[in-house]
Design a protein around this motif. Structure first.
Motif, short mmCIF file in Angstrom:
data_model
loop_
_atom_site.label_atom_id
_atom_site.label_comp_id
_atom_site.label_asym_id
_atom_site.label_seq_id
_atom_site.Cartn_x
_atom_site.Cartn_y
_atom_site.Cartn_z
N ARG A 205 0.83 -1.21 0.00
CA ARG A 205 0.00 0.00 0.00
C ARG A 205 0.87 1.26 0.00
N GLY A 206 2.20 1.06 -0.02
CA GLY A 206 3.11 2.21 0.02
C GLY A 206 3.29 2.76 1.42
N LEU A 207 3.06 1.91 2.44
CA LEU A 207 3.11 2.38 3.83
C LEU A 207 4.14 1.60 4.64
N VAL A 208 4.63 2.26 5.69
CA VAL A 208 5.53 1.61 6.63
C VAL A 208 5.06 1.98 8.04
N MET B 44 1.38 3.75 17.56
CA MET B 44 1.95 3.33 16.28
C MET B 44 1.09 3.93 15.18
N ALA B 45 1.73 4.45 14.16
CA ALA B 45 0.98 5.01 13.03
C ALA B 45 1.69 4.59 11.75
N TRP B 46 1.14 4.98 10.62
CA TRP B 46 1.68 4.57 9.33
C TRP B 46 2.17 5.77 8.55
N MET B 47 3.25 5.58 7.81
CA MET B 47 3.80 6.65 6.98
C MET B 47 3.89 6.20 5.53
N ASN B 48 3.63 7.13 4.62
CA ASN B 48 4.04 6.90 3.24
C ASN B 48 5.29 7.74 2.99
N LEU B 49 5.83 7.67 1.79
CA LEU B 49 7.09 8.37 1.52
C LEU B 49 6.94 9.87 1.77
N GLU B 50 5.80 10.42 1.35
CA GLU B 50 5.59 11.87 1.48
C GLU B 50 5.58 12.29 2.95
N SER B 51 4.87 11.53 3.79
CA SER B 51 4.80 11.91 5.21
C SER B 51 6.15 11.70 5.90
N LYS C 49 10.84 17.98 11.25
CA LYS C 49 11.14 17.44 12.58
C LYS C 49 9.88 17.41 13.47
N LYS C 50 8.72 17.37 12.82
CA LYS C 50 7.43 17.15 13.50
C LYS C 50 6.84 15.89 12.87
N ALA C 51 6.30 14.99 13.71
CA ALA C 51 5.81 13.73 13.17
C ALA C 51 4.60 13.95 12.26
N CYS C 52 4.69 13.37 11.09
CA CYS C 52 3.63 13.46 10.09
C CYS C 52 3.37 12.04 9.58
N TYR C 53 2.10 11.65 9.55
CA TYR C 53 1.74 10.28 9.18
C TYR C 53 0.80 10.28 7.99
N TRP C 54 0.45 9.05 7.55
CA TRP C 54 -0.58 8.88 6.56
C TRP C 54 -1.80 8.31 7.27
N SER C 55 -2.90 9.04 7.27
CA SER C 55 -4.11 8.55 7.91
C SER C 55 -4.82 7.57 6.99
N ARG C 56 -4.89 6.31 7.43
CA ARG C 56 -5.55 5.29 6.60
C ARG C 56 -7.06 5.48 6.60
N SER C 57 -7.60 6.02 7.71
CA SER C 57 -9.06 6.20 7.77
C SER C 57 -9.50 7.42 6.96
N ARG C 58 -8.69 8.47 6.99
CA ARG C 58 -9.07 9.69 6.27
C ARG C 58 -8.40 9.78 4.90
N ASN C 59 -7.45 8.85 4.66
CA ASN C 59 -6.78 8.79 3.37
C ASN C 59 -6.10 10.11 3.01
N LYS C 60 -5.39 10.66 3.98
CA LYS C 60 -4.69 11.92 3.72
C LYS C 60 -3.50 12.08 4.66
N LEU C 61 -2.62 13.00 4.32
CA LEU C 61 -1.50 13.33 5.20
C LEU C 61 -2.04 13.84 6.52
N TRP C 62 -1.35 13.49 7.59
CA TRP C 62 -1.84 13.80 8.93
C TRP C 62 -0.65 14.31 9.76
N LEU C 63 -0.57 15.63 9.87
CA LEU C 63 0.43 16.22 10.75
C LEU C 63 -0.08 16.03 12.17
#
Lengths: 137, 137
Positions: free
Chosen positions: A20-23, A38-45, A53-67
């Motif tokens: 899914r392009g996530l880690v 625990m959260a998931w990241m794609n390459l962009e996040s 230097k602020k954690a940014c994830y990929w929200s699987r439920s909202r399907n968008k970048l999540w600062l």
């Protein structure tokens, strides 16, 4: 030692994203060692996390970048990023402002079981989610 | 608070396995708080872990139950199992015998980056994998 287990390749080349392009990224308080979430990241996040230097994830439920903290204000300052032997899991050492968990606890891991049946609360409530995120309609 | 976020349901009913029937388990030293590894569990391996109090996972590469330490002797005694707010990630507090990582380090997270490019070793080598697992042919 295989190429993916040493330090010759660059960090970003070593990260293995899933189909899914996530880690997955484990998030730990950099001073106390407490595991917060625990959260998931794609390459962009991941790139955004490295840059800001602020954690940014990929929200699987909202399907968008999540600062993290963009709604609650509970941002995570990132001190270190570690990667595991297989390159498919990250570990972030952070300073957590307020609580990490959307339920209001300091850590998302606020329940434990020892017998595999009952669970008990083992963490501290930091905020009232309704005050922070608003009442659910 | 939704049903999946409280302590009313039993622990096993609260665990949400993904579409492969797996849930990620973060593994942390119960005394030092050091994060040692992340592995995956199916229901069978989770039940075995609860019963034996030794960490047991599902090996995605070998497609079989994996009692941690069965080859290396580096078993994990499980003290506590915690579950996150969404019920889809576990956290195991363990006593790790020897090193957790098959590369020979104490933790699988033996490399870190701060600039997003270079990586450096940040952990201690505990054993020689060739001595423990045998030479790769």
């Amino acid at each position: 030692m295989s190429e993916n287990q040493d330090t010759q390749k660059s960090f970003l080349e070593t990260v293995k994203f899933d189909d899914r392009g996530l880690v997955p990224a484990i998030v730990q308080d950099h001073e106390t060692g407490k595991v917060l979430m625990m959260a998931w990241m794609n390459l962009e996040s991941l790139k955004m996390t490295l840059e800001k230097k602020k954690a940014c994830y990929w929200s699987r439920s909202r399907n968008k970048l999540w600062l993290k903290g963009e709604s609650s204000g509970n941002m995570q300052d990132v001190h270190d990023i570690m990667i595991d032997c297989d390159g498919d899991t990250l570990l972030l050492k952070v300073s957590q402002k307020g609580g990490a968990c959307h339920v209001g606890y300091h850590s998302c891991f606020y329940r434990k079981t020892t017998d595999g049946e009952q669970m008990e609360i083992c963490d501290t409530l930091m905020f009232d989610p309704e005050e922070v995120y608003g009442k659910k309609s």
